[in-house]
Design a protein around this motif. Structure first.
Motif, short mmCIF file in Angstrom:
data_model
loop_
_atom_site.label_atom_id
_atom_site.label_comp_id
_atom_site.label_asym_id
_atom_site.label_seq_id
_atom_site.Cartn_x
_atom_site.Cartn_y
_atom_site.Cartn_z
N GLU A 1 91.01 68.17 -4.19
CA GLU A 1 91.29 69.32 -3.33
C GLU A 1 91.21 70.66 -4.06
OE1 GLU A 1 94.84 68.60 -0.83
OE2 GLU A 1 94.84 66.58 -1.68
N GLY A 2 91.07 70.60 -5.38
CA GLY A 2 91.01 71.82 -6.16
C GLY A 2 92.39 72.43 -6.35
N ALA A 3 92.44 73.55 -7.08
CA ALA A 3 93.72 74.21 -7.35
C ALA A 3 94.41 74.64 -6.06
CB ALA A 3 93.50 75.42 -8.25
N ALA A 4 93.62 74.99 -5.03
CA ALA A 4 94.20 75.43 -3.76
C ALA A 4 95.01 74.31 -3.10
CB ALA A 4 93.09 75.89 -2.81
N GLY A 5 94.62 73.05 -3.40
CA GLY A 5 95.35 71.91 -2.83
C GLY A 5 96.78 71.83 -3.30
N LEU A 6 97.05 72.36 -4.48
CA LEU A 6 98.41 72.35 -5.03
C LEU A 6 99.28 73.44 -4.40
CD1 LEU A 6 97.49 71.83 -8.79
CD2 LEU A 6 98.59 70.14 -7.30
N TYR A 7 98.65 74.31 -3.63
CA TYR A 7 99.39 75.44 -3.01
C TYR A 7 99.31 75.42 -1.49
CZ TYR A 7 100.35 77.53 -7.53
OH TYR A 7 100.83 77.76 -8.80
N ARG A 8 99.07 74.25 -0.92
CA ARG A 8 99.06 74.16 0.54
C ARG A 8 100.44 74.49 1.09
NH1 ARG A 8 94.36 72.04 2.31
NH2 ARG A 8 93.23 70.59 0.95
N GLY A 9 100.49 75.38 2.07
CA GLY A 9 101.76 75.77 2.69
C GLY A 9 102.54 76.80 1.91
N PHE A 10 101.94 77.31 0.81
CA PHE A 10 102.68 78.23 -0.06
C PHE A 10 103.04 79.55 0.65
CE2 PHE A 10 102.68 81.78 -3.14
CZ PHE A 10 103.77 81.41 -3.90
N LEU A 11 102.08 80.12 1.38
CA LEU A 11 102.36 81.41 2.03
C LEU A 11 103.50 81.29 3.04
CD1 LEU A 11 98.78 82.93 2.58
CD2 LEU A 11 100.51 83.57 0.88
N VAL A 12 103.52 80.19 3.77
CA VAL A 12 104.63 79.96 4.71
C VAL A 12 105.93 79.81 3.95
CG1 VAL A 12 105.58 78.41 6.45
CG2 VAL A 12 103.13 78.90 6.42
N ASN A 13 105.87 79.07 2.85
CA ASN A 13 107.07 78.81 2.06
C ASN A 13 107.67 80.08 1.46
OD1 ASN A 13 108.37 77.75 -0.80
ND2 ASN A 13 108.58 76.26 0.86
N THR A 14 106.85 81.12 1.26
CA THR A 14 107.38 82.37 0.67
C THR A 14 108.41 83.04 1.58
OG1 THR A 14 105.52 83.66 1.58
CG2 THR A 14 105.30 82.85 -0.68
N PHE A 15 108.41 82.68 2.87
CA PHE A 15 109.41 83.26 3.77
C PHE A 15 110.83 82.80 3.42
CE2 PHE A 15 105.62 83.90 6.40
CZ PHE A 15 105.83 85.20 6.83
N THR A 16 110.92 81.75 2.59
CA THR A 16 112.24 81.30 2.15
C THR A 16 112.85 82.29 1.16
OG1 THR A 16 111.25 79.93 0.41
CG2 THR A 16 111.72 78.85 2.51
N LEU A 17 112.09 83.31 0.77
CA LEU A 17 112.66 84.38 -0.07
C LEU A 17 113.86 85.01 0.64
CD1 LEU A 17 109.43 86.19 -1.36
CD2 LEU A 17 111.05 84.90 -2.75
N ILE A 18 113.78 85.06 1.96
CA ILE A 18 114.88 85.62 2.76
C ILE A 18 116.13 84.78 2.57
CG2 ILE A 18 115.68 86.20 5.10
CD1 ILE A 18 112.67 86.44 5.85
N SER A 19 115.95 83.46 2.68
CA SER A 19 117.11 82.57 2.53
C SER A 19 117.65 82.62 1.11
CB SER A 19 116.73 81.13 2.90
OG SER A 19 115.80 80.60 1.97
N GLY A 20 116.76 82.86 0.14
CA GLY A 20 117.20 82.96 -1.24
C GLY A 20 118.16 84.12 -1.46
N GLN A 21 117.85 85.25 -0.84
CA GLN A 21 118.73 86.41 -0.96
C GLN A 21 120.06 86.18 -0.22
OE1 GLN A 21 117.78 88.86 -3.15
NE2 GLN A 21 116.16 87.34 -3.39
N CYS A 22 119.97 85.47 0.91
CA CYS A 22 121.19 85.14 1.66
C CYS A 22 122.05 84.16 0.85
CB CYS A 22 120.83 84.51 3.01
SG CYS A 22 120.06 85.66 4.16
N TYR A 23 121.38 83.26 0.13
CA TYR A 23 122.09 82.28 -0.71
C TYR A 23 122.90 83.01 -1.79
CZ TYR A 23 122.84 78.46 -4.03
OH TYR A 23 123.41 77.54 -4.88
N VAL A 24 122.23 83.90 -2.50
CA VAL A 24 122.89 84.62 -3.60
C VAL A 24 124.06 85.45 -3.08
CG1 VAL A 24 122.59 86.45 -5.31
CG2 VAL A 24 120.86 84.68 -5.08
N THR A 25 123.83 86.15 -1.97
CA THR A 25 124.88 87.00 -1.41
C THR A 25 126.09 86.17 -0.98
OG1 THR A 25 123.21 88.55 -0.59
CG2 THR A 25 125.41 88.72 0.37
N THR A 26 125.82 85.05 -0.29
CA THR A 26 126.91 84.18 0.15
C THR A 26 127.66 83.60 -1.04
OG1 THR A 26 125.63 83.57 2.12
CG2 THR A 26 127.51 82.16 1.56
#
Length: 313
Positions: free
Chosen positions: A68-93
């Motif tokens: 699948e090439g290097a891109a195969g190792l990053y399938r779904g990555f862009l969607v997963n970056t939205f968890t940055l929001i939850s990461g900030q909520c995690y730290v704050t909580t």
């Protein structure tokens, strides 16, 4: 404030919040880029039946890269970056809960246990829908899928990244409705709340033990960098069985945690509960070092100006 082993702990009220959040998002993004391939590999290993496709972490890495090439190792990555929001909520909580618990109990292990569990509860409520979509994207192999849904091609051409995401979202909604985006929510809570609640106390425990065994002039940051991976390996080992069940529930569309657990034991035996553990620890070790060093450094860089000169490291 310092704990009994004289390892400095920067509390929430000491921080410049604006600087903390901006630097935190940048740091988290760099970490995700570096460890995402192992997250994808771990998920595929947990979902596959036996060793039908991949024999282990290294075998999966080589096969995905080859087919699948290097891109195969990053399938779904862009969607997963939205968890940055939850990461900030995690730290704050986490930080606010530590501050609240300190009113009633100032024991560092107790504060870490309660705060870690609470932070994970908040973060998972935001993360699960993102995880469900990104995991189905992770399952998309060249020309086929390991999960319930397969990205449809358009006029014989493969959809672009956002087209694939939209296609998966539509399929999930058609099959399960809005509840489909929270499939495995309880399993996620049963995985990540204990993982988070266990990680923080073990992190402080290992740091304290190392501090008592090393010379006084040993940098605290070095002790914390060693303690993080030790805590991550401990927490990962303890919670991996539930993580395997969580992945199966979310990707295969199962509705019962207990039945999924029983089926896994019946088909693959107790060793089935260890699937993906090595990939989980491998991804957790470097990322935890970066997280710990980055998080502790981030807090130092985010200290309110009037407190900078008063801290000694």
């Amino acid at each position: 404030m310092e704990d009994k082993r004289n390892i400095p702990i920067i509390e929430w009220e000491h921080l410049d919040k604006r600087k903390f959040y901006v630097l935190g998002i940048c740091m988290t993004m760099m970490i995700r880029v570096s460890v995402y391939p192992f997250t994808l590999i771990r998920t595929r290993l947990q979902v596959q039946k036996g060793k039908s496709l991949y024999k282990g972490t290294l075998d999966a890495f080589v096969k995905i890269l080859r087919t699948e090439g290097a891109a195969g190792l990053y399938r779904g990555f862009l969607v997963n970056t939205f968890t940055l929001i939850s990461g900030q909520c995690y730290v704050t909580t986490y930080e606010l809960t530590r501050k609240y618990v300190a009113r009633y109990n100032n024991n560092n292990a107790v504060k870490s246990l309660v705060a870690g569990g609470s932070a994970s509860l908040v973060a998972q409520s935001i993360t699960v829908p993102i995880d469900v979509v990104s995991q189905h994207l992770m399952m998309q192999r060249k020309g086929e899928s390991m999960g319930r849904f397969k990205v449809q091609s358009q006029d014989g051409k493969r959809l672009l990244v956002f087209g694939q995401t939209k296609d998966i979202i539509v399929q999930i909604f058609k099959a399960d409705g809005f509840r489909g985006f929270y499939r495995g929510y309880v399993a996620s809570l049963l995985t990540y709340i204990p993982n988070s609640a266990v990680w923080w106390p073990f992190y402080h425990f290992y740091a304290e033990q190392l501090s008592s065994l090393t010379p006084k002039d040993c940098p605290h940051l070095l002790l914390q960098a060693i303690s993080g991976p030790l805590a991550a390996a401990t927490a990962s080992t303890l919670t991996n069985p539930m993580d395997v069940v969580r992945a199966r529930v979310q990707v295969e569309g199962k509705s019962s945690i207990i039945l999924t657990f029983k089926q896994l034991i019946a088909e693959e035996g107790p060793w089935g509960l260890t699937k993906g553990l090595s990939a989980r620890i491998i991804s957790a070790t470097p990322s935890t070092i970066v997280i710990v060093v980055g998080y502790e450094t981030l807090k130092k860089l985010s200290l309110r100006p009037e407190l900078v000169d008063s801290r000694h490291w």
